[in-house]
Design an enzyme around this catalytic site. Structure first.
Site, PDB file in Angstrom:
ATOM      1  N   ASP A 116      26.488  54.591  21.961  1.00  0.00           N
ATOM      2  CA  ASP A 116      26.459  55.962  21.460  1.00  0.00           C
ATOM      3  C   ASP A 116      25.512  56.050  20.256  1.00  0.00           C
ATOM      4  O   ASP A 116      24.353  55.687  20.360  1.00  0.00           O
ATOM      5  CB  ASP A 116      27.895  56.400  21.148  1.00  0.00           C
ATOM      6  CG  ASP A 116      28.043  57.866  20.814  1.00  0.00           C
ATOM      7  OD1 ASP A 116      27.987  58.694  21.732  1.00  0.00           O
ATOM      8  OD2 ASP A 116      28.209  58.191  19.615  1.00  0.00           O
ATOM      9  N   HIS A 282      32.849  56.999  28.844  1.00  0.00           N
ATOM     10  CA  HIS A 282      31.823  56.830  27.825  1.00  0.00           C
ATOM     11  C   HIS A 282      31.850  55.475  27.121  1.00  0.00           C
ATOM     12  O   HIS A 282      30.839  55.044  26.577  1.00  0.00           O
ATOM     13  CB  HIS A 282      32.001  57.945  26.795  1.00  0.00           C
ATOM     14  CG  HIS A 282      31.025  57.933  25.662  1.00  0.00           C
ATOM     15  ND1 HIS A 282      29.654  57.971  25.848  1.00  0.00           N
ATOM     16  CD2 HIS A 282      31.217  57.896  24.310  1.00  0.00           C
ATOM     17  CE1 HIS A 282      29.047  57.968  24.670  1.00  0.00           C
ATOM     18  NE2 HIS A 282      29.970  57.912  23.728  1.00  0.00           N
TER      19      HIS A 282
END
Length: 304
Positions: A116, A282
């Site tokens: 991320d 994610h």
């Protein structure tokens, strides 16, 4: 000159010690370290801290010197005041922190893993300090500029915080500050597709940091930088390529994997790219750690 202060054993990651490292630029980063061998530096994303790696770090420490910093603005690292151009939280500034940390630890270079926001810092690190990275693994991202350029309703709906957090101070800070636990819970539950991947104890540690007004502001500044100065830096360096081997891992159940051909988005950003979709959302290192470890270790074995 850098300074180091021991903070004792990590209460969450067995065999890891915590330290505060004051860098030559005056910023202090909280860092967890464990293991011996070739150095492996791993950077978390939003809204986590270095505990995002808790399920994989002990196994990796059997072979590598594993280094887990909290990004500036996150966790227990410094949260410096920002500026009108958001330069304080530009990925260039955050990558400079990591370059200085590598120096402070007496290392020449590291293998890099970023998830991320941490991967976006890694992108800039690989461009600005290529001599410091031997290889990179980026987890669940497409390039920032690409994602903004291809914004459509689906992306704006799924990643609404990319557009909410960049609003001028103090709008998002005030709204999140009214109930940080609600925002954090909704964010993590929406991103991770594996129930129970974040234990209550770990969530509470994320929240301990996230409910600090200084961190809420830093997070907003991180995203404001991504929508402004980071895009300027990317445009200036549009001809530069990541020179070291790059592995891309992403969750097939997540937004990045469903909206982008991830490998193709990086093919004009790096000279040596490979990638794989993983059966998760994610955060594969938290959702399916064994699968993530197999992919990462296979890559590291092939390039180091």
């Amino acid at each position: 000159m850098s300074e180091m202060t021991d903070r004792g054993a990590s209460p969450f990651i067995e065999g890891f010690a915590l330290k505060d490292v004051k860098l030559a630029n005056g910023v202090t980063l909280r860092v967890a370290t464990g293991g011996e061998g070739s150095p492996l530096l791993m950077l978390h994303g939003h809204p986590q801290n270095h505990l995002a790696w808790r399920k994989v770090a002990p196994e990796l420490a059997k072979k590598y010197q594993v280094i887990l910093p909290d990004l500036r603005g996150y966790g227990d690292s410094d949260k410096p005041a920002s500026d009108e151009q958001h330069l304080t939280y530009a990925k260039r500034s955050m990558a400079d922190d990591i370059s200085l940390l590598i120096d402070a630890l007496g290392l020449e270079h590291v293998a890099f893993v970023g998830h991320d926001r941490g991967a976006r810092v890694g992108h800039r690190l690989a461009l600005d300090h290529p001599e410091k990275v031997t290889c990179c693994t980026f987890v669940d991202i497409a390039p920032t500029a690409t994602m903004y350029a291809k914004t459509d309703k689906a992306f704006a709906t799924r990643y609404f915080w990319w557009f909410f957090l960049i609003q001028p101070y103090p709008l998002p800070e005030t709204m999140i500050g009214q109930d940080p636990a609600f925002f954090l819970r909704k964010h993590i539950d929406g991103q991770l597709k594996t129930p129970g991947a974040t234990s209550e104890a770990v969530f509470n540690d994320y929240l301990r940091c996230y409910q600090q007004p200084e961190m809420i502001h830093a997070v907003c500044e991180d995203y404001r930088a991504a929508a402004t100065i980071d895009l300027e830096h990317d445009a200036q360096d549009s001809e530069k390529r990541i020179a070291c081997p790059l592995q891309l891992l992403w969750g097939e159940k997540g937004t990045v994997g469903q909206l982008y051909d991830v490998v193709s988005t990086w093919q004009d950003k790096a000279v040596d790219v490979q990638g794989a979709a993983l059966p998760c959302g994610h955060s594969p290192q938290e959702e399916i750690p064994e699968v993530f470890l197999a992919q990462l270790q296979g890559f590291l074995d092939s390039v180091l």
